[in-house]
Design an enzyme around this catalytic site. Sequence first.
Site, PDB file in Angstrom:
ATOM      1  N   THR A  83      -6.832 -38.970 -17.934  1.00 54.08           N
ATOM      2  CA  THR A  83      -8.187 -39.005 -17.893  1.00 54.08           C
ATOM      3  C   THR A  83      -8.638 -38.394 -19.405  1.00 54.08           C
ATOM      4  OG1 THR A  83      -8.256 -38.256 -15.529  1.00 54.08           O
ATOM      5  CG2 THR A  83     -10.081 -37.544 -16.812  1.00 54.08           C
ATOM      6  N   ASN A 167      -4.447 -49.240 -10.127  1.00 51.13           N
ATOM      7  CA  ASN A 167      -3.971 -48.186  -9.251  1.00 51.13           C
ATOM      8  C   ASN A 167      -4.537 -48.545  -7.756  1.00 51.13           C
ATOM      9  OD1 ASN A 167      -6.645 -47.844 -10.503  1.00 51.13           O
ATOM     10  ND2 ASN A 167      -7.032 -46.325  -9.231  1.00 51.13           N
ATOM     11  N   GLN A 201      -0.114 -46.530 -14.306  1.00 53.10           N
ATOM     12  CA  GLN A 201       0.469 -46.776 -12.889  1.00 53.10           C
ATOM     13  C   GLN A 201       1.831 -47.850 -13.201  1.00 53.10           C
ATOM     14  OE1 GLN A 201       0.253 -45.531 -10.101  1.00 53.10           O
ATOM     15  NE2 GLN A 201      -1.954 -44.664 -10.310  1.00 53.10           N
ATOM     16  N   SER A 221       0.468 -40.673 -17.940  1.00 55.42           N
ATOM     17  CA  SER A 221       0.344 -39.377 -17.149  1.00 55.42           C
ATOM     18  C   SER A 221       1.602 -39.204 -16.418  1.00 55.42           C
ATOM     19  CB  SER A 221      -0.651 -39.559 -16.159  1.00 55.42           C
ATOM     20  OG  SER A 221      -0.880 -38.206 -15.569  1.00 55.42           O
ATOM     21  N   ALA A 222       1.920 -37.711 -16.728  1.00 58.48           N
ATOM     22  CA  ALA A 222       3.434 -37.285 -16.363  1.00 58.48           C
ATOM     23  C   ALA A 222       3.445 -37.062 -14.812  1.00 58.48           C
ATOM     24  CB  ALA A 222       3.765 -36.311 -16.996  1.00 58.48           C
ATOM     25  N   HIS A 223       2.377 -36.650 -14.096  1.00 64.27           N
ATOM     26  CA  HIS A 223       2.403 -36.404 -12.672  1.00 64.27           C
ATOM     27  C   HIS A 223       2.459 -37.603 -11.845  1.00 64.27           C
ATOM     28  CE1 HIS A 223      -1.831 -37.188 -11.130  1.00 64.27           C
ATOM     29  NE2 HIS A 223      -1.975 -36.894 -12.296  1.00 64.27           N
ATOM     30  N   THR A 259      -3.405 -25.358 -28.437  1.00 66.49           N
ATOM     31  CA  THR A 259      -1.778 -25.013 -28.269  1.00 66.49           C
ATOM     32  C   THR A 259      -1.418 -26.040 -27.302  1.00 66.49           C
ATOM     33  OG1 THR A 259      -2.391 -22.890 -28.700  1.00 66.49           O
ATOM     34  CG2 THR A 259      -0.194 -23.270 -28.000  1.00 66.49           C
ATOM     35  N   CYS A 352      -9.372 -40.052  -7.260  1.00 67.50           N
ATOM     36  CA  CYS A 352     -10.620 -39.462  -7.989  1.00 67.50           C
ATOM     37  C   CYS A 352     -11.896 -39.901  -7.337  1.00 67.50           C
ATOM     38  CB  CYS A 352     -10.598 -39.988  -9.531  1.00 67.50           C
ATOM     39  SG  CYS A 352      -9.112 -39.765 -10.246  1.00 67.50           S
TER      40      CYS A 352
HETATM   41  N1  PMP Z   1      -5.864 -43.847 -14.760  1.00 68.41           N
HETATM   42  C1  PMP Z   1      -5.448 -44.350 -13.578  1.00 68.41           C
HETATM   43  C2  PMP Z   1      -5.114 -45.981 -13.614  1.00 68.41           C
HETATM   44  C3  PMP Z   1      -4.956 -43.352 -12.533  1.00 68.41           C
HETATM   45  O1  PMP Z   1      -4.445 -43.910 -11.469  1.00 68.41           O
HETATM   46  C4  PMP Z   1      -5.030 -42.231 -12.867  1.00 68.41           C
HETATM   47  C5  PMP Z   1      -4.679 -41.038 -11.772  1.00 68.41           C
HETATM   48  N2  PMP Z   1      -5.601 -41.001 -10.801  1.00 68.41           N
HETATM   49  C6  PMP Z   1      -5.671 -41.706 -14.073  1.00 68.41           C
HETATM   50  C7  PMP Z   1      -5.921 -42.750 -15.100  1.00 68.41           C
HETATM   51  C8  PMP Z   1      -6.112 -40.302 -14.534  1.00 68.41           C
HETATM   52  O2  PMP Z   1      -4.797 -39.635 -14.663  1.00 68.41           O
HETATM   53  P1  PMP Z   1      -4.634 -38.086 -14.827  1.00 68.41           P
HETATM   54  O3  PMP Z   1      -4.561 -37.574 -13.322  1.00 68.41           O
HETATM   55  O4  PMP Z   1      -3.424 -37.676 -15.711  1.00 68.41           O
HETATM   56  O5  PMP Z   1      -5.721 -37.598 -15.384  1.00 68.41           O
END
Ligand code: PMP
Length: 413
Positions: A83, A167, A201, A221-223, A259, A352
């Site tokens: 994001t 996604n 994705q 994104s790592a998660h 940081t 989201c």
């Molecule tokens: N882009 C896509 C295609 C996603 O699926 C997501 C996560 N919903 C994000 C951006 C945002 O990622 P983050 O949770 O790391 O902010």
Amino acid sequence: MKKKFSFILLVMKSIYLDWAATAPPDPEIIHKSAQVAIDYYGNPSSLHRQGVSALYLLEEARVILGQIMDCEKQELIFTSGATEANNMIVNSLLKRMSAFSKTAQKPGIVISGLEHASLWKPVQFLKKLGFQISVVNPQENGIVKAEKIYNALHKNTVLVILMLLNNEIGAIQRIKQAVNLVRDFSENNGRRILFHTDAVQALGKIPLSLKSLGVDSACFSAHKLGGPRGAGALYVKKDTILDFLYKGGSQEAERRPGTENLAAIYGFAQVLKKIAEQISSNLVQANELMDRFIKDLLKCPGISLVPENRYEQNQAQFSPFILNITIPPIPGELLVRVLDDYGICVSTGSACYSIKKKRTRVLTGMGLSEEKANSAIRISIGPDTKEEDLEFFVSILKRVIPQLKKGSAFNKS
Ligand code: PMP
């Protein structure tokens, strides 16, 4: 009372089919990452030994990520996630407005209708400030035609946004083809156009090489991979000049000061390293699972895939990790809640947007009716998903669909 309730929910066995929202954390990685937080507590900008060893680990993570993503390590900027990375790219254009205002021309952005809110919303914000926005919707099959992007370009276009792997429906876009057309246009027009792709994705799921994609920027994104929350990366190709808005520190070459979240960044690199070795085998397994799953779903009356002809298309155009289905007139949100009562976790689309209106923008953009779009749910799987999980999902669907259709307040007839 509330605490007890949420505890009961968590101890119930759950079948997690929402990997695209976030992947279950990899315990080995999270433990290693926690140990780094404890052992490497020095600020990577400090000159003493604690700082130096933290900096060493930070740069080692950058090297690992750069090697796997196929880019130079200096081209990666660590962020808190995708994001932030997406916002950084769009907002970096703010200063362009003043340059253009002298010539009474408006800078333009071409954005696909498939994009995540973290690109869509900042672009809408720039629209309010006077940017000219062109939206290019996908075809019914979920693929954006590269020629449509080309046709939307004009002499003031400064940015093109097209995601690599969607996604919500799992469609894989033809980035290279679009990049080539945009480059051709740029050469003839004499103005450089930045090409950004959201690769969240795709990373760790399908083979990915930033060099061969040829984009100017990309986010990760790592998660989504089972790594820690709060770590991501923005790739910016060498020699790309962007005016990032952050000020206040020299970290990340002053592009993203603050940081660094070393423990999470370390976890990001380690989880990607682990997953990168398994991409091919994970893909084979997911393709087999998804194939059987789709066949089972298609036997259930009232269910259609999104896009409807997904199964008849070339399967290489879709991620085997993400599937969207619709069961009108059952509202997707209701179905998600009912499935949750059976311990099944799925979602209506992008996490989201799950509790807001307008969450169907992407689906209606590809020509789906409002009703079908409102009845859509997303099932997303990962390497740990078992065949029995998907069989259980189908058996519960078969049970609840007739009940929901019969006794529903939403049923107009
Ligand atoms: N882009 C896509 C295609 C996603 O699926 C997501 C996560 N919903 C994000 C951006 C945002 O990622 P983050 O949770 O790391 O902010």
